[in-house]
Structure formats: structure tokens, C-alpha cells
Design a protein around this motif. Structure first.
Motif, PDB file in Angstrom:
ATOM      1  N   ILE D  43      -3.795 -34.110  29.924  1.00 46.39           N
ATOM      2  CA  ILE D  43      -4.311 -34.685  31.186  1.00 46.39           C
ATOM      3  C   ILE D  43      -3.504 -35.934  31.542  1.00 46.39           C
ATOM      4  CG2 ILE D  43      -6.319 -35.766  32.263  1.00 46.39           C
ATOM      5  CD1 ILE D  43      -8.070 -33.866  30.691  1.00 46.39           C
ATOM      6  N   SER D  44      -3.228 -36.789  30.545  1.00 44.42           N
ATOM      7  CA  SER D  44      -2.469 -37.997  30.915  1.00 44.42           C
ATOM      8  C   SER D  44      -1.050 -37.598  31.323  1.00 44.42           C
ATOM      9  CB  SER D  44      -2.464 -38.997  29.764  1.00 44.42           C
ATOM     10  OG  SER D  44      -2.464 -38.319  28.549  1.00 44.42           O
ATOM     11  N   TYR D  45      -0.523 -36.517  30.718  1.00 44.76           N
ATOM     12  CA  TYR D  45       0.815 -36.065  31.141  1.00 44.76           C
ATOM     13  C   TYR D  45       0.759 -35.602  32.605  1.00 44.76           C
ATOM     14  CZ  TYR D  45       4.849 -33.028  31.740  1.00 44.76           C
ATOM     15  OH  TYR D  45       5.977 -32.442  32.230  1.00 44.76           O
ATOM     16  N   LEU D  46      -0.299 -34.830  32.909  1.00 49.98           N
ATOM     17  CA  LEU D  46      -0.430 -34.351  34.306  1.00 49.98           C
ATOM     18  C   LEU D  46      -0.488 -35.552  35.250  1.00 49.98           C
ATOM     19  CD1 LEU D  46      -3.083 -31.456  34.094  1.00 49.98           C
ATOM     20  CD2 LEU D  46      -0.769 -31.281  34.972  1.00 49.98           C
ATOM     21  N   LYS D  47      -1.220 -36.587  34.784  1.00 49.16           N
ATOM     22  CA  LYS D  47      -1.430 -37.716  35.701  1.00 49.16           C
ATOM     23  C   LYS D  47      -0.140 -38.474  35.917  1.00 49.16           C
ATOM     24  CE  LYS D  47      -4.603 -41.413  36.779  1.00 49.16           C
ATOM     25  NZ  LYS D  47      -5.781 -42.207  36.417  1.00 49.16           N
ATOM     26  N   GLN D  48       0.582 -38.777  34.805  1.00 43.86           N
ATOM     27  CA  GLN D  48       1.795 -39.578  35.002  1.00 43.86           C
ATOM     28  C   GLN D  48       2.880 -38.774  35.701  1.00 43.86           C
ATOM     29  OE1 GLN D  48       0.467 -40.191  31.696  1.00 43.86           O
ATOM     30  NE2 GLN D  48      -0.253 -42.262  32.241  1.00 43.86           N
ATOM     31  N   ASP D  49       3.178 -37.583  35.160  1.00 43.92           N
ATOM     32  CA  ASP D  49       4.427 -36.943  35.620  1.00 43.92           C
ATOM     33  C   ASP D  49       4.199 -36.036  36.817  1.00 43.92           C
ATOM     34  OD1 ASP D  49       5.211 -38.268  33.586  1.00 43.92           O
ATOM     35  OD2 ASP D  49       5.732 -36.625  32.255  1.00 43.92           O
ATOM     36  N   LEU D  50       3.012 -35.400  36.889  1.00 40.27           N
ATOM     37  CA  LEU D  50       2.885 -34.414  37.968  1.00 40.27           C
ATOM     38  C   LEU D  50       2.040 -34.969  39.127  1.00 40.27           C
ATOM     39  CD1 LEU D  50       2.385 -31.196  35.847  1.00 40.27           C
ATOM     40  CD2 LEU D  50       4.380 -31.923  37.121  1.00 40.27           C
ATOM     41  N   GLY D  51       1.747 -36.260  39.109  1.00 37.52           N
ATOM     42  CA  GLY D  51       1.073 -36.862  40.248  1.00 37.52           C
ATOM     43  C   GLY D  51      -0.303 -36.291  40.485  1.00 37.52           C
ATOM     44  N   MET D  52      -1.044 -36.006  39.428  1.00 33.95           N
ATOM     45  CA  MET D  52      -2.409 -35.473  39.610  1.00 33.95           C
ATOM     46  C   MET D  52      -3.362 -36.665  39.718  1.00 33.95           C
ATOM     47  SD  MET D  52      -5.443 -35.157  37.853  1.00 33.95           S
ATOM     48  CE  MET D  52      -4.980 -35.263  36.152  1.00 33.95           C
ATOM     49  N   THR D  53      -4.159 -36.707  40.768  1.00 35.36           N
ATOM     50  CA  THR D  53      -5.075 -37.857  40.887  1.00 35.36           C
ATOM     51  C   THR D  53      -6.522 -37.401  41.014  1.00 35.36           C
ATOM     52  OG1 THR D  53      -4.857 -37.628  43.247  1.00 35.36           O
ATOM     53  CG2 THR D  53      -3.389 -39.201  42.165  1.00 35.36           C
ATOM     54  N   HIS D  54      -6.706 -36.102  41.322  1.00 32.43           N
ATOM     55  CA  HIS D  54      -8.043 -35.687  41.755  1.00 32.43           C
ATOM     56  C   HIS D  54      -8.568 -34.616  40.820  1.00 32.43           C
ATOM     57  CE1 HIS D  54     -11.179 -34.710  44.668  1.00 32.43           C
ATOM     58  NE2 HIS D  54     -10.924 -33.445  44.443  1.00 32.43           N
ATOM     59  N   ILE D  55      -9.753 -34.881  40.227  1.00 31.55           N
ATOM     60  CA  ILE D  55     -10.364 -33.803  39.425  1.00 31.55           C
ATOM     61  C   ILE D  55     -11.404 -33.131  40.313  1.00 31.55           C
ATOM     62  CG2 ILE D  55     -12.023 -35.458  38.412  1.00 31.55           C
ATOM     63  CD1 ILE D  55     -12.155 -33.549  36.003  1.00 31.55           C
ATOM     64  N   THR D  56     -11.316 -31.809  40.428  1.00 33.05           N
ATOM     65  CA  THR D  56     -12.279 -31.122  41.301  1.00 33.05           C
ATOM     66  C   THR D  56     -13.590 -30.957  40.574  1.00 33.05           C
ATOM     67  OG1 THR D  56     -10.398 -29.967  42.169  1.00 33.05           O
ATOM     68  CG2 THR D  56     -12.529 -29.086  42.732  1.00 33.05           C
ATOM     69  N   THR D  57     -13.582 -30.360  39.387  1.00 32.54           N
ATOM     70  CA  THR D  57     -14.850 -30.278  38.643  1.00 32.54           C
ATOM     71  C   THR D  57     -14.556 -29.827  37.220  1.00 32.54           C
ATOM     72  OG1 THR D  57     -17.060 -29.414  38.627  1.00 32.54           O
ATOM     73  CG2 THR D  57     -15.335 -27.877  39.232  1.00 32.54           C
ATOM     74  N   ILE D  58     -15.601 -29.827  36.398  1.00 32.54           N
ATOM     75  CA  ILE D  58     -15.489 -29.298  35.023  1.00 32.54           C
ATOM     76  C   ILE D  58     -16.499 -28.177  34.902  1.00 32.54           C
ATOM     77  CG2 ILE D  58     -15.682 -29.846  32.584  1.00 32.54           C
ATOM     78  CD1 ILE D  58     -15.203 -32.732  33.216  1.00 32.54           C
ATOM     79  N   THR D  59     -16.027 -26.988  34.533  1.00 33.02           N
ATOM     80  CA  THR D  59     -16.944 -25.837  34.382  1.00 33.02           C
ATOM     81  C   THR D  59     -17.093 -25.530  32.906  1.00 33.02           C
ATOM     82  OG1 THR D  59     -15.812 -24.992  36.308  1.00 33.02           O
ATOM     83  CG2 THR D  59     -17.323 -23.490  35.209  1.00 33.02           C
ATOM     84  N   ALA D  60     -18.332 -25.328  32.480  1.00 32.83           N
ATOM     85  CA  ALA D  60     -18.548 -24.959  31.070  1.00 32.83           C
ATOM     86  C   ALA D  60     -19.303 -23.641  31.056  1.00 32.83           C
ATOM     87  CB  ALA D  60     -19.358 -26.044  30.379  1.00 32.83           C
ATOM     88  N   THR D  61     -18.814 -22.700  30.265  1.00 28.15           N
ATOM     89  CA  THR D  61     -19.468 -21.372  30.227  1.00 28.15           C
ATOM     90  C   THR D  61     -19.756 -21.006  28.786  1.00 28.15           C
ATOM     91  OG1 THR D  61     -17.777 -20.909  31.874  1.00 28.15           O
ATOM     92  CG2 THR D  61     -19.231 -19.095  31.288  1.00 28.15           C
ATOM     93  N   ASP D  62     -20.921 -20.397  28.576  1.00 31.99           N
ATOM     94  CA  ASP D  62     -21.325 -19.988  27.225  1.00 31.99           C
ATOM     95  C   ASP D  62     -20.803 -18.570  26.998  1.00 31.99           C
ATOM     96  OD1 ASP D  62     -22.505 -19.171  24.994  1.00 31.99           O
ATOM     97  OD2 ASP D  62     -24.580 -19.467  25.635  1.00 31.99           O
ATOM     98  N   VAL D  63     -19.753 -18.421  26.162  1.00 24.12           N
ATOM     99  CA  VAL D  63     -19.196 -17.069  25.951  1.00 24.12           C
ATOM    100  C   VAL D  63     -19.540 -16.627  24.526  1.00 24.12           C
ATOM    101  CG1 VAL D  63     -17.365 -17.039  27.652  1.00 24.12           C
ATOM    102  CG2 VAL D  63     -17.004 -18.236  25.508  1.00 24.12           C
ATOM    103  N   GLY D  64     -20.820 -16.383  24.259  1.00 23.73           N
ATOM    104  CA  GLY D  64     -21.172 -15.878  22.933  1.00 23.73           C
ATOM    105  C   GLY D  64     -21.138 -16.986  21.904  1.00 23.73           C
ATOM    106  N   GLU D  65     -20.160 -17.028  20.984  1.00 22.79           N
ATOM    107  CA  GLU D  65     -20.258 -18.034  19.910  1.00 22.79           C
ATOM    108  C   GLU D  65     -19.409 -19.262  20.242  1.00 22.79           C
ATOM    109  OE1 GLU D  65     -16.725 -16.398  19.901  1.00 22.79           O
ATOM    110  OE2 GLU D  65     -18.608 -15.315  19.815  1.00 22.79           O
ATOM    111  N   GLU D  66     -18.828 -19.294  21.446  1.00 18.41           N
ATOM    112  CA  GLU D  66     -18.045 -20.488  21.794  1.00 18.41           C
ATOM    113  C   GLU D  66     -18.464 -20.945  23.190  1.00 18.41           C
ATOM    114  OE1 GLU D  66     -13.989 -19.688  21.775  1.00 18.41           O
ATOM    115  OE2 GLU D  66     -13.594 -20.503  19.780  1.00 18.41           O
ATOM    116  N   ILE D  67     -18.247 -22.230  23.489  1.00 20.64           N
ATOM    117  CA  ILE D  67     -18.471 -22.704  24.868  1.00 20.64           C
ATOM    118  C   ILE D  67     -17.105 -23.027  25.438  1.00 20.64           C
ATOM    119  CG2 ILE D  67     -19.434 -24.546  26.274  1.00 20.64           C
ATOM    120  CD1 ILE D  67     -21.769 -24.711  24.465  1.00 20.64           C
ATOM    121  N   GLU D  68     -16.763 -22.384  26.550  1.00 21.74           N
ATOM    122  CA  GLU D  68     -15.432 -22.572  27.134  1.00 21.74           C
ATOM    123  C   GLU D  68     -15.532 -23.625  28.230  1.00 21.74           C
ATOM    124  OE1 GLU D  68     -12.603 -18.943  27.506  1.00 21.74           O
ATOM    125  OE2 GLU D  68     -13.188 -19.585  29.523  1.00 21.74           O
TER     126      GLU D  68
END
Lengths: 161, 392, 118, 151
Positions: D43-68
Motif C-alpha cells: 500500500i505504501s508503495y502504491l501511495k508513493q510511486d503510483l500516486g494512489m490517494t483514494h481508498i474506495t472501500t474494504i470488502t471482507a468475505t467469509d469463504v469457509g475456513e478463511e476470511i478474504e
């Protein structure tokens, strides 16, 4: 004599307080549209009051969410005694589309007693006015008479029965 | 001595339930804490037990005002999962209703903003003119507010020729009225005095706190999904993204008034270039497994639906992030330092739609002082004891 | 430049204009042709065979299928749950359901909101 | 689609084989899978080098034995979705608020609805569920069944 004067004035100018208990605010903007110049419910003496303490009629929109339940009961208790509740919109009548969502308890009657139901999603402002006039009809025979002869003239085809 | 006042879920200025607890130092707002969840209905869990057709109507009722944006995002996402090609006429009708919905939402906001600073003339007039666009929406979609016109694969109703004439006539009326409101919003002293320099949000703060929509565009952030990530028929339309660098509530009013004018032009273009042909492509009920991020521009800002399907006719996961949720940290930033009288108008600047936002809490940078917020029961208890010993 | 009372000319002009209010119970607003009002069931077209295609697709579970002397089942509309979206009229294979233009359906209790049209 | 390829090559160049499943599903969409330990760095790489400033959202999904967990960012008009998965036994990720202050709300939400512990979060109060909601019950998990009483 004073009794029916007070009764008369209460029917002639029912003050309304609007309460959104967790709906999608489609019905809220229709309740507001009923107050606007085009439908103008102030002809019936209906004023939108901010506090439940000044209101005779509580217009509820939106399905009761678990968080809002005891606040709705609290607001209902704050209203002076001859109080009425109109449930506007399918969510307020029965929980509508959110009938199986985990945070929704169902219609307004799960929390407070309801006197009139106005189905619709959202009901048109004139359907809301029809609900208010119908509620006033329960209090004052002249309003009921007004609805009767308008229906006979075919002005309002409010079957519903 | 800082006093903490709860502004309850039922408040004349806020049409929807939100609980603001404001910490005051005299008239100045020191800190603000927002508790929501009154509108949280658990839609994402509900969507997992419904099939895709029913989900259209569930996502539509997330927010009553920007409902066509939600169905457009959802149907667009499912069409991408299906790899379905939507006929051009369907896209054009979908864009027409998105723009009509934007006009109705911005006129609604202009009225409510006027109402919240006590300028009821503007409230009455802008809502009376809003009836013109409500009639247009009702003619095309059959319902004034909940425009259930999107379906998977296109649009459910067609726009006949006399509807087009009525829409063009209505749009020309609206264009004249929106020009008038733009003039009122920028010159009327009662409006200026209450909105100029109120609710400051500098540009870099807006970018850092990821603000979206007209609220961010009023601080100069040039970000509009219709331009950067065009969807539906927006690639075929030419329009300008309106921004202003005033960075205050007046900026949002001017940006919104300009956007109404822009939307009127777009509706005119869509009506004139409406291509002939089919309006809906046949869509199977089961959706192949996959995931999609679908974004559109709702009247309040960037709206995103993340849909993941597992091959059955029910989605595996539906994540909705509404624009108001993104604006909350920035509005709380701009509220700090203001006065208590400005809370309704600054709070209304982002045109909050609690129904969309049913999940939020503030960025509580509490500079080390412990402030105790009393819950309802404690407050009532405290009140009773206080009266008891006063009478006693 | 800022002016005071920039809405006064507008207000003055409106003194002589036709009033914008529609006196609702006495005057009627024009209802557009295909407004989504109360669903109406056409008994001839409803074939009782389809085991509730409309009830499956109803987003608010507002349609209950009721037995008709073991020939099949027919829909009964619960108007307090119904959101008048028109999905039932689309998914009915025989086109038996049509949305009428009736929208004044206020009632005192929920039981009289069950519309059984047969 | 110049922007997506450029972003993909840059990410490939910077992190090589530590990131996987780098794909572009359609115009202006890039998906990439990253191990949880590497999230902050990317994420910090995206911010410094690729000019990312805006986070749209964080999605979390329960896929059986892991949370993605999916972080959706916006850099140069392209939506970059960063995917990590966390075992359901002890679901914990560290916060990204220092890098992007706007993400505090979305972390609070996944913490509340899916029980994903966010380490180092400035304000971990309950988010949207009502006060009388039982502790430890997370509605968006697959094993949570909604009981509907006929109303």
C-alpha cells in the motif's frame, strides 16, 4: 361545551411529527412533498412539528430496526395523550422488502400501536393525504362523510376493502 | 469546561436517525462523535438469501433518493459477470433516468439546505419546481421515487415518443429554473451569510480523508466516476465536471446548482440521440462464478458494489459502500471549530443519506482528554437524582 | 456581487400566477397511464398450474398461494408487504397479473389489507 | 489499456513473485493477491510511486475456513483491488490508517460485522450493530443464520 371545542380543534388542526425509524427515506421525502406547495396539507391545518411533545399525530416511516426500537417507544411516550400513529409505506406497515434482515424487527406495530396504515413504496403524497383524512374520519364523522361522497362521485376509487 | 450535548436520533433538521454527541466549549464545537446504526437493516446478509432478480429491488431500497444509482451499479455488475451485451437503447434510457434522478436529488438538497438555514422561501420554491422532474420520472418509470426500471440485461420500460416530447418540454422549464437557482445560490445575502466560510475543508484534507462527490468537488478535487470510469451511455455524452475551489458549504451549493444545469443538458442529448432497437437482452437466472467491482456516480458521490457469485442464482457476497460513508470523516473535520448553530447546514452539505450509510463512526482524534459520554439510561438516572436532591 | 431579496421579484410575479396547489380530495391529480398501483389478478388467465412463479420472484414475499379445491393454487396479495414493483406481472408466465392505477389504499388495520380477488 | 499494464508491470517489477494472481478483468480494473504480512508495504508503495490517494472501500468475505479481505484503491483512474486472506481461527490484520486516514471507517465495519480484529486501530468501538447485540456474534459470517419470526 369546552370538551367538544377542544375535540373540534384537535381534529381541525392535527399537528404532525415525523419519525424515521430506519427506512430508506423514500417515504420521508414523500411526507415532505405532501407539505410542499403542490399538495399543501396545511389546508387541513397539518403542521410539521419538530418535537413529539407538540404533536397529535406521529407519522412513522421505515421498518423498526433493533437500535431504533426503544427510541421509538420513548418518542411515543413523549406525545400528549390523544395521540395517533400513521404508518406510512410498506416498510412501516410490515417491514416490506427487509422482512428477513437480521436487524429489522418488522412493521411499526412491533414497537408502538398504529392507528392507520398507508401502504405503498413510497405512497404518493395524495395517498398519504388520503390516509390522514381517513384517520381524521375515524375521529370526526364529517371527514368520513367527505370520503364517502367523494368515493360515490368516483373521485376517489379507494377500494382496498 | 466542555459540555457534551447529544443531538438525538429524532431531530427536526435531520430527516433521518443519527445521534450526534457534540462536545462544546461555549458556542464553539470542540469535538463531535456520531453514533449511527439506527438505519442498519442488515441488507448485505439479506442479499445472500435472495436471488438476483429480488436483489435488484433490495439494493434499490438502500436509499430512497439515489435508488436508480444502486440498481444501475448492481445490474451493471451482474451483466459483467454474465458477459451480457446490453442494447444501446437500454443504456441510453438507464443514463436518462440516472440524470433525472440527479436533478431531483440536487433540487431536493437545495430546498433542504434552504430549510436548514431558515430560508423557507427557497425550500418551497425549489421543491415546487422539483415536482416537474418528479412528474417526468413518474411518466417514464411508473413511480415517483422508487424508479424500478433497471433489470439485468437492460431496462424494463421503453420511452415512447410522446414521453420524449413531455421530457423535452419539462427539461426546458427545468433549465430556466435551475439557472435561476444558481443565481439565487450565488447572490442572495441570506444564503451567503449562512454558508460562506462555513464548514471549511481544504483540498489536501479532502484528498487525504477520501471525500467523494459534490462535497469533494467543492474543494477542488476533480474526481467524477462518469468521467474517469464511464459506465452506461456516458462515453457518448459530452459534459463537463463542475468544480469550485471555495472549499466551503457555499461551494457545494454552487457545484450542485451547476450540476443540475449540466444534467439538464445531458438529458436533452440523450433524448435527441436515443437510438432505436431493443431495450433488454435475455438474461439467464444462474450467474457463473466470479467477482466484479462495479462503480457509478450517485448524486452524492462515488458508489461501489462488490458482487461475488458462486454459480447459483444467489450472490455469494454483496458489498455496498455508499458515498455518504466516504464523506463522514471530512464533514466531521469541517464541523470542528465551527459553531453549534452551523451544525445542520454543514452536516447537510454532504447531503447525508443515512439510509445509504448505515455503517459509520467518526475519526475520534481525542487529544488525550477523557470525556465521558453518558448513555440514555445514565442521563435519565442522572436527571432524576439531580431533581430528587434539588427538591429534597 | 450580493443583493438582498433576490427572490422578491419571483414572489411578486407569483402573486398573479395560477396557484400551484392541487386541492387534493376535491381536485384529482392526473394519474399517468401505467402507474404502478395495486396488483389485479385476472382469474381466467391464471392457470393454477404454475405453482407460484409470481410468489417465488416477489422481493417482499407479499404473495401467498392459496389452494383452490385441489385444482392448483392462486395468489393472494398482502398489500401491507407489497412494494408495487411489478415483478410479479413480469414473471407470471401467463400474464395474469396487471398493476392497476389505484393507489389510495389506506386502512385502519392490516387484516383488511389482504386483497383476495377470487 | 495502457494504464492497467503499466500498473501491473510496476507491481511485478517491485515485488516480483511475492505477489500472485495479477490479472485485469476489464478496463480500469486490476486484481492482485498479497500475503497479509506484505499488505502495508504494497500500500505504501502504491501511495508513493503510483500516486494512489483514494481508498474506495474494504470488502471482507467469509469463504469457509478463511476470511478474504479486499482493499479497493483508486490510482490514476484504475481500481486496484488488493486481496489477502486471513485464517478464521485468529482473524487479525494490522491497520492501514497511518498510511490512509480515510480507511478507519471501513476497518471498523469489517471488525464489527465479521469479527476481524484490526490491530492498532485508533478507535475500535462498536460500529453499526445495536448496543444490545450479543458479543462475539458476527452477522456476516456464513454460520450465522437469521431466524425469522412470521410477522
Amino acid at each position: 361545551m369546552l370538551k367538544n371545542f377542544v375535540g373540534w380543534s384537535r381534529v381541525k388542526s392535527p399537528w404532525v411529527c415525523h419519525l424515521n425509524t430506519g427506512g430508506c427515506n423514500g417515504c420521508d421525502i414523500e411526507v415532505l412533498a405532501a407539505l410542499m406547495p403542490r399538495f399543501d396539507v396545511e389546508r387541513f391545518g397539518i403542521l410539521l412539528k419538530g418535537t413529539p411533545r407538540h404533536a397529535d399525530v406521529l407519522v412513522c416511516t421505515g421498518a423498526i430496526t433493533r437500535q431504533m426500537k426503544d427510541r421509538a417507544v420513548r418518542i411515543y411516550e413523549q406525545m400528549p395523550e390523544p395521540k395517533f400513529v400513521i404508518a406510512v409505506g410498506s416498510c412501516a406497515c410490515s417491514g416490506g422488502v427487509f422482512w428477513d434482515c437480521y436487524n429489522v424487527l418488522g412493521g411499526i406495530d412491533k414497537a408502538i400501536p398504529v392507528n392507520a396504515y398507508v401502504p405503498g413504496c413510497p405512497p404518493r403524497p395524495d395517498a398519504i393525504i388520503h390516509g390522514v383524512v381517513k384517520l381524521l374520519g375515524a375521529l370526526d364523522p364529517r371527514y368520513a362523510q367527505l370520503l364517502e361522497d367523494l368515493k360515490r362521485k368516483g373521485e376517489i376509487h379507494a377500494s382496498g376493502e | 469546561m466542555s459540555v457534551s450535548i447529544p443531538i438525538g436520533p429524532q431531530h427536526p433538521a435531520l430527516k433521518e436517525p443519527v445521534n450526534l454527541t457534540v462536545t462544546l466549549d461555549g458556542e464553539k464545537i470542540v469535538d463531535i462523535d456520531m453514533r449511527l446504526g439506527y438505519n442498519h437493516r442488515g441488507i448485505e446478509k439479506g442479499s445472500e438469501s435472495r436471488n438476483y432478480i429480488q436483489n435488484i429491488y433490495l439494493t434499490e431500497r438502500i436509499c430512497g433518493i439515489c435508488n436508480v444509482a444502486h440498481t444501475t451499479t448492481f445490474c451493471q455488475g451482474v451483466e459483467e459477470l454474465l458477459g451480457l451485451e446490453v442494447p444501446k437503447r437500454g443504456l441510453f434510457i438507464r443514463t436518462l433516468l440516472c440524470e433525472l434522478n440527479r436533478i431531483h436529488s440536487h433540487l431536493l438538497w437545495l430546498g433542504v439546505a434552504g430549510h436548514e438555514i431558515g430560508f423557507d422561501t427557497l425550500f418551497m420554491y425549489s421543491w415546487r419546481d422539483r415536482e416537474i422532474v418528479m412528474d417526468l420520472i413518474e411518466i417514464v418509470s411508473g413511480n415517483r421515487v422508487n424508479i424500478a426500471i433497471n433489470a439485468i440485461g437492460g431496462v424494463r420500460r421503453d420511452v415512447s415518443d410522446d414521453m420524449r416530447a413531455q421530457i423535452l418540454q419539462g427539461i426546458s422549464q427545468l433549465e430556466a429554473r435551475s439557472q435561476y437557482y444558481l443565481d439565487v445560490a450565488s447572490t442572495e445575502v441570506t444564503f451567503l451569510r449562512r454558508t460562506e466560510g462555513v464548514g471549511k475543508l481544504p483540498k489536501e484534507k479532502a484528498i487525504e480523508l477520501c471525500a467523494v462527490g459534490p462535497f469533494a468537488r467543492a474543494s477542488g478535487v476533480e474526481y467524477d466516476v462518469r468521467k474517469d470510469d464511464p459506465f452506461a451511455a456516458y462515453p457518448y455524452l459530452d459534459f463537463k465536471v463542475r468544480t469550485s475551489d471555495r472549499c466551503d458549504v457555499l461551494g457545494t451549493a454552487i457545484v450542485r446548482a451547476l450540476e443540475i444545469v449540466e444534467s439538464c443538458k445531458m438529458c436533452r442529448q440523450v433524448i435527441e440521440e436515443l437510438p432505436a432497437g431493443e431495450i433488454k437482452a435475455k438474461a439467464p437466472r444462474k450467474v457463473p462464478p466470479g467477482e466484479v467491482v462495479s462503480k457509478t456516480e450517485a448524486p452524492r458521490g462515488e458508489l461501489i458494489h462488490y458482487i461475488r457469485s458462486n454459480g447459483t442464482d444467489r450472490p455469494e457476497r454483496l458489498k455496498v459502500r455508499a458515498p455518504t460513508l466516504a464523506n463522514i470523516p471530512s464533514v466531521l473535520y469541517s464541523l470542528r471549530g465551527g459553531y453549534i448553530a452551523d451544525i445542520p447546514i454543514v452536516f447537510a452539505a454532504i447531503d447525508p443519506c443515512m439510509a445509504c450509510m448505515d455503517r459509520v463512526i467518526l475519526l475520534d482524534t481525542d487529544h488525550g482528554k477523557t470525556k465521558r459520554v453518558m448513555t440514555w439510561e445514565e442521563l435519565r438516572q442522572h436527571g432524576m437524582e439531580w431533581y430528587a436532591d434539588r427538591k429534597g | 456581487m450580493t443583493r438582498i431579496g433576490s427572490m422578491f421579484p419571483e414572489i411578486w410575479k407569483h402573486l398573479f400566477k395560477k396557484r400551484a396547489t392541487v386541492l387534493y380530495p376535491f381536485e384529482r391529480l392526473n394519474v399517468p397511464k401505467d402507474l404502478r398501483g395495486k396488483p389485479i389478478l385476472d382469474e381466467q388467465k391464471c392457470s393454477l398450474k404454475c405453482k407460484g412463479a409470481c410468489a417465488i420472484d416477489c422481493p417482499a414475499k407479499a404473495i401467498v398461494m392459496e389452494k383452490v379445491e385441489e385444482k392448483g393454487s392462486r395468489p393472494v396479495f398482502l398489500l401491507d408487504r407489497c412494494t408495487f414493483c411489478g415483478q410479479c406481472s413480469e414473471s407470471c408466465p401467463f400474464g395474469a397479473i396487471k398493476l392497476s392505477e389505484e393507489f389510495e389504499l389506506a386502512q385502519y388495520d392490516r387484516k383488511s389489507l389482504v386483497s383476495k380477488q377470487w | 489499456m495502457p494504464a492497467e499494464n503499466e500498473i501491473q508491470d510496476k507491481l511485478k517489477g517491485a515485488f516480483g513473485e511475492r505477489i500472485s494472481e495479477l490479472k485485469t478483468t476489464r478496463g480500469r480494473r486490476v486484481f492482485v493477491r498479497v500475503p497479509p504480512s506484505l499488505v502495508k508495504e504494497v500500500i505504501s508503495y502504491l501511495k508513493q510511486d503510483l500516486g494512489m490517494t483514494h481508498i474506495t472501500t474494504i470488502t471482507a468475505t467469509d469463504v469457509g475456513e478463511e476470511i478474504e479481505v479486499l482493499y479497493h484503491f483508486l490510482c490514476r483512474g484504475v481500481t486496484v483491488s488488493l486481496r489477502t486472506s486471513v485464517p478464521k481461527a485468529n482473524p487479525a490484520i494490522d491497520t492501514i490508517t497511518p498510511i490512509i486516514p480515510g480507511a478507519v471507517l471501513y476497518e471498523r465495519e469489517i471488525q464489527d460485522l465479521l469479527g476481524l480484529k484490526v490491530k492498532g486501530h485508533p478507535d475500535p468501538r462498536r460500529l453499526v450493530l445495536p448496543e444490545d447485540w450479543p458479543e462475539g456474534v458476527y452477522p456476516l459470517r456464513k454460520e450465522y443464520k437469521v431466524k425469522v419470526e412470521e410477522g
